[in-house]
Design a protein around this motif. Structure first.
Motif, short mmCIF file in Angstrom:
data_model
loop_
_atom_site.label_atom_id
_atom_site.label_comp_id
_atom_site.label_asym_id
_atom_site.label_seq_id
_atom_site.Cartn_x
_atom_site.Cartn_y
_atom_site.Cartn_z
N THR A 322 37.43 -20.75 34.30
CA THR A 322 38.59 -21.30 34.68
C THR A 322 39.55 -22.26 33.89
O THR A 322 40.61 -21.58 33.24
CB THR A 322 38.05 -21.44 36.63
OG1 THR A 322 37.48 -21.21 37.41
CG2 THR A 322 39.67 -22.59 36.69
N HIS A 323 39.62 -23.12 33.34
CA HIS A 323 40.02 -24.84 32.42
C HIS A 323 40.47 -23.55 31.73
O HIS A 323 41.58 -23.62 31.03
CB HIS A 323 39.38 -25.46 32.19
CG HIS A 323 38.13 -24.98 31.89
ND1 HIS A 323 37.09 -24.28 32.38
CD2 HIS A 323 37.43 -25.45 30.15
CE1 HIS A 323 35.24 -24.90 31.41
NE2 HIS A 323 36.12 -25.17 30.95
N ALA A 324 39.82 -22.28 30.26
CA ALA A 324 40.35 -21.75 30.08
C ALA A 324 41.66 -20.66 30.26
O ALA A 324 42.69 -20.63 29.48
CB ALA A 324 39.27 -20.55 28.94
N SER A 325 41.06 -20.39 31.14
CA SER A 325 42.71 -19.75 32.11
C SER A 325 43.45 -20.40 32.21
O SER A 325 44.77 -19.55 32.37
CB SER A 325 41.84 -18.68 33.44
OG SER A 325 42.54 -17.81 33.71
N VAL A 326 43.54 -21.09 32.62
CA VAL A 326 44.34 -22.21 33.54
C VAL A 326 45.53 -22.29 31.66
O VAL A 326 47.18 -22.03 31.65
CB VAL A 326 43.60 -23.45 33.79
CG1 VAL A 326 45.33 -25.05 33.75
CG2 VAL A 326 43.58 -23.37 35.11
N ASP A 327 44.68 -22.70 30.27
CA ASP A 327 45.45 -22.68 29.87
C ASP A 327 45.90 -21.80 28.84
O ASP A 327 46.96 -21.23 28.68
CB ASP A 327 44.30 -23.28 28.71
CG ASP A 327 45.15 -24.11 27.44
OD1 ASP A 327 45.98 -24.67 26.99
OD2 ASP A 327 45.18 -23.13 25.96
N ASP A 328 45.15 -19.94 29.51
CA ASP A 328 45.81 -19.29 28.83
C ASP A 328 47.54 -19.19 29.62
O ASP A 328 48.53 -18.50 29.41
CB ASP A 328 45.49 -18.02 30.00
CG ASP A 328 44.57 -17.81 28.74
OD1 ASP A 328 44.46 -18.30 27.50
OD2 ASP A 328 43.45 -16.53 28.75
N PHE A 329 47.39 -19.81 30.81
CA PHE A 329 48.71 -19.72 31.63
C PHE A 329 50.15 -20.46 30.75
O PHE A 329 50.94 -19.84 30.90
CB PHE A 329 48.20 -19.91 33.44
CG PHE A 329 49.44 -21.22 33.60
CD1 PHE A 329 50.51 -20.24 33.85
CD2 PHE A 329 48.94 -22.47 33.95
CE1 PHE A 329 51.80 -21.76 34.35
CE2 PHE A 329 50.54 -23.39 34.55
CZ PHE A 329 51.54 -22.63 35.12
N ARG A 330 49.84 -21.60 30.44
CA ARG A 330 49.86 -22.52 29.67
C ARG A 330 51.15 -21.89 28.79
O ARG A 330 52.01 -21.95 28.38
CB ARG A 330 49.52 -23.62 29.10
CG ARG A 330 49.05 -24.07 30.82
CD ARG A 330 48.79 -26.27 30.36
NE ARG A 330 47.61 -25.97 29.44
CZ ARG A 330 46.63 -26.52 29.88
NH1 ARG A 330 46.86 -27.22 31.89
NH2 ARG A 330 44.75 -26.65 29.89
N ILE A 331 50.11 -21.25 27.92
CA ILE A 331 50.49 -20.27 26.74
C ILE A 331 51.67 -19.14 27.14
O ILE A 331 52.39 -19.17 26.53
CB ILE A 331 49.16 -19.77 26.26
CG1 ILE A 331 48.29 -20.19 25.86
CG2 ILE A 331 49.77 -18.59 25.15
CD1 ILE A 331 47.12 -20.29 24.49
N VAL A 332 50.94 -18.51 27.59
CA VAL A 332 52.14 -17.19 28.59
C VAL A 332 53.17 -18.15 29.34
O VAL A 332 54.61 -17.28 28.47
CB VAL A 332 51.17 -16.24 29.45
CG1 VAL A 332 52.42 -14.97 29.18
CG2 VAL A 332 50.27 -15.45 28.85
N ARG A 333 53.09 -19.06 29.77
CA ARG A 333 54.10 -19.97 30.22
C ARG A 333 55.50 -19.75 29.16
O ARG A 333 56.48 -19.79 29.16
CB ARG A 333 53.90 -20.92 31.12
CG ARG A 333 55.27 -21.60 31.89
CD ARG A 333 54.77 -22.85 32.04
NE ARG A 333 54.52 -24.13 31.01
CZ ARG A 333 53.32 -25.20 31.17
NH1 ARG A 333 52.77 -25.93 32.01
NH2 ARG A 333 52.75 -25.66 29.36
N ASP A 334 54.80 -20.75 28.05
CA ASP A 334 55.98 -21.46 26.96
C ASP A 334 56.20 -20.35 26.11
O ASP A 334 57.61 -20.12 26.05
CB ASP A 334 54.67 -22.39 26.60
CG ASP A 334 54.71 -23.13 27.06
OD1 ASP A 334 55.44 -23.09 28.18
OD2 ASP A 334 53.59 -24.17 26.39
#
Length: 466
Positions: A322-334
């Motif tokens: 799950t924490h990797a998916s959270v980082d994916d969110f930050r990547i796409v967000r930015d």
């Protein structure tokens, strides 16, 4: 086809990364729609991370109660009410559902419950769960598809209707004899939990050790811990046939060193890996390419092969946490905001919630050897950690990997009490490119598990003169 509705960002799948992205974009004034076929918050709060840890905690309480006398608390006979264990988990999931719906409402992001299918680039047709269809398009589309449990192609296995992690968390009884196919992280967590609930448990693993990605000494220590709890472990076993039906009686035919053996059980749980949810939803027709294993091809910025289409989470080949998916969110967000953010060289730790837990970050010996990196290694038994003298939690070990060209910490593994918390200290050291003597000589609070870092790092061999 229904009239096409337009949104700024259209997200297929409401797992951790997708919902975080939707809520962020909704708060910032974007029109966002999330299409979800089953679970409002994705699998983590519904059937995976949180529910499994909920029931694992119940099993730990049962285990501690049985052994309360070791610490001076006298108890009577211990009985586990599995229906209540399940209800406690269900109550937690219901609270999570309500929280997720509240988040969608407060941020303005729309959740659409139905099955989505790409009918052309950036256009998704949704068969609504309550009837009817909607067709949506977005300036950007984000695929957050997740994975599902793999069922090996073994004669009789599908017909046996085996449990996966989802079904295992819905049982209202402890199986008389649970046979777990797979000695990886999910299999081991469930095996230990059900052993503590009162089941006889056998793990059947094809490889030569449990937890195939771990170093042999870590795997051997886990093997010893599970065996001491009464779990039978069969390694190097090729499953050739399954007879019967899970819940009513099963017989697993396995080959060990060329000799067939039959393992009888009442229930069978399959925990042999994950398959991406990428088939049959129109990805390739929309110009979104997959790799040979069916995962979505993405670049380091999580862009797919189709313009303005992004992918996050497990189906995009990200680590299955799950924490990797959270980082994916930050990547796409930015990246959607015009910045440049990449998944390249990110440091993703993990924790397995057995008792004691296993936590790891960075390199282990096996990975260092594969990459041709020369390292120094130090280990420390948990029995040498001062806090264990007070808690009796002496099982396990700590292991650190340090570079030979410098003194930087490159990796850390801990199988022991509070491993996930101690691992985060070592993760910080790796991120900060810290030389190990700095952490070795730090004044760490007594009497903590993290205090073990000093004695562990004191065992790192000194650099030899060139």
């Amino acid at each position: 086809m229904s009239q096409i509705e337009h949104v700024d960002v259209l997200i297929l799948g409401s797992g951790q990364g997708g919902k975080q992205l939707a809520w962020h974009l909704g708060r910032t004034g974007h029109r966002v729609a999330v299409v979800e076929r089953q679970w409002v918050g994705g699998s983590c709060p519904a059937v995976a991370c949180l529910p499994s840890k909920n029931e694992i905690w119940s099993s730990r309480i049962a285990h501690l109660t049985r052994h309360a006398g070791d610490a001076g608390t006298v108890t009577g006979p211990v009985r586990v009410d599995m229906a209540k264990v399940r209800q406690r988990k269900r109550d937690m999931v219901a609270k999570e559902d309500a929280l997720h719906l509240q988040m969608y409402s407060s941020t303005g992001a729309e959740i659409i419950m139905g099955v989505g299918h790409l009918i052309k680039p950036k256009v998704i047709e949704v068969k609504l769960n309550d009837g009817g269809t909607r067709t949506l398009t977005g300036d950007n589309v984000v695929l957050n598809l997740g994975t599902h449990a793999a069922i090996p192609d073994v004669p009789g296995l599908r017909q046996a209707e085996p449990l996966t992690h989802i079904g295992a968390l819905e049982l209202d009884y402890a199986p008389a004899h649970l046979v777990v196919i797979g000695g990886g992280y999910i299999g081991i967590e469930m095996a230990q939990a059900y052993r503590r609930f009162g089941s006889r448990v056998t793990i059947v693993e094809h490889g030569k050790q449990l937890m195939g990605r771990e170093d042999a000494d870590i795997a051997e220590e886990m093997h010893r811990i599970l065996t001491a709890e009464g779990i039978d472990i069969v390694l190097g076993a090729e499953l050739v046939k399954v007879d019967g039906k899970s819940g009513k009686g099963v017989a697993l035919h396995v080959l060990e060193s060329g000799t067939e053996r039959v393992i009888q059980g009442t229930d069978v749980l399959v925990a042999t890996g994950r398959i991406p949810n990428t088939t049959g939803i129109g990805l390739e027709e929309a110009g979104i390419k997959l790799d040979a294993r069916g995962f979505i091809l993405v670049n380091d910025r999580l862009q797919t092969t189709a313009p303005d289409v992004w992918a996050i989470g497990e189906a995009a080949g990200s680590p299955q946490f799950t924490h990797a998916s959270v980082d994916d969110f930050r990547i796409v967000r930015d990246n959607l905001a015009g910045k440049t953010r990449s998944k390249k060289d990110r440091l993703v730790p993990y924790t397995m919630f057995t008792d004691p837990p296993l936590a790891h970050v960075g390199l282990n010996e096996r990975e260092a050897a594969r990459q041709g990196i020369e390292v120094r290694v130090a280990t420390l038994p948990m029995a040498n950690v001062l806090r264990t003298m007070a808690t009796d939690e002496r099982q396990g070990m700590l292991k650190v990997i340090v570079g030979t060209q410098d003194d930087r910490v490159l990796g850390f593994t801990m199988l022991g009490a509070e491993a996930g918390e101690v691992m985060t200290v070592m993760q910080t050291a790796i991120l900060g490119r810290l030389a190990y003597p700095t952490l070795r000589d730090a004044v760490i609070s007594h009497l903590t598990y993290a205090e073990a870092i000093g004695p562990l790092l004191s065992r790192v061999p000194a650099l030899q003169p060139a």
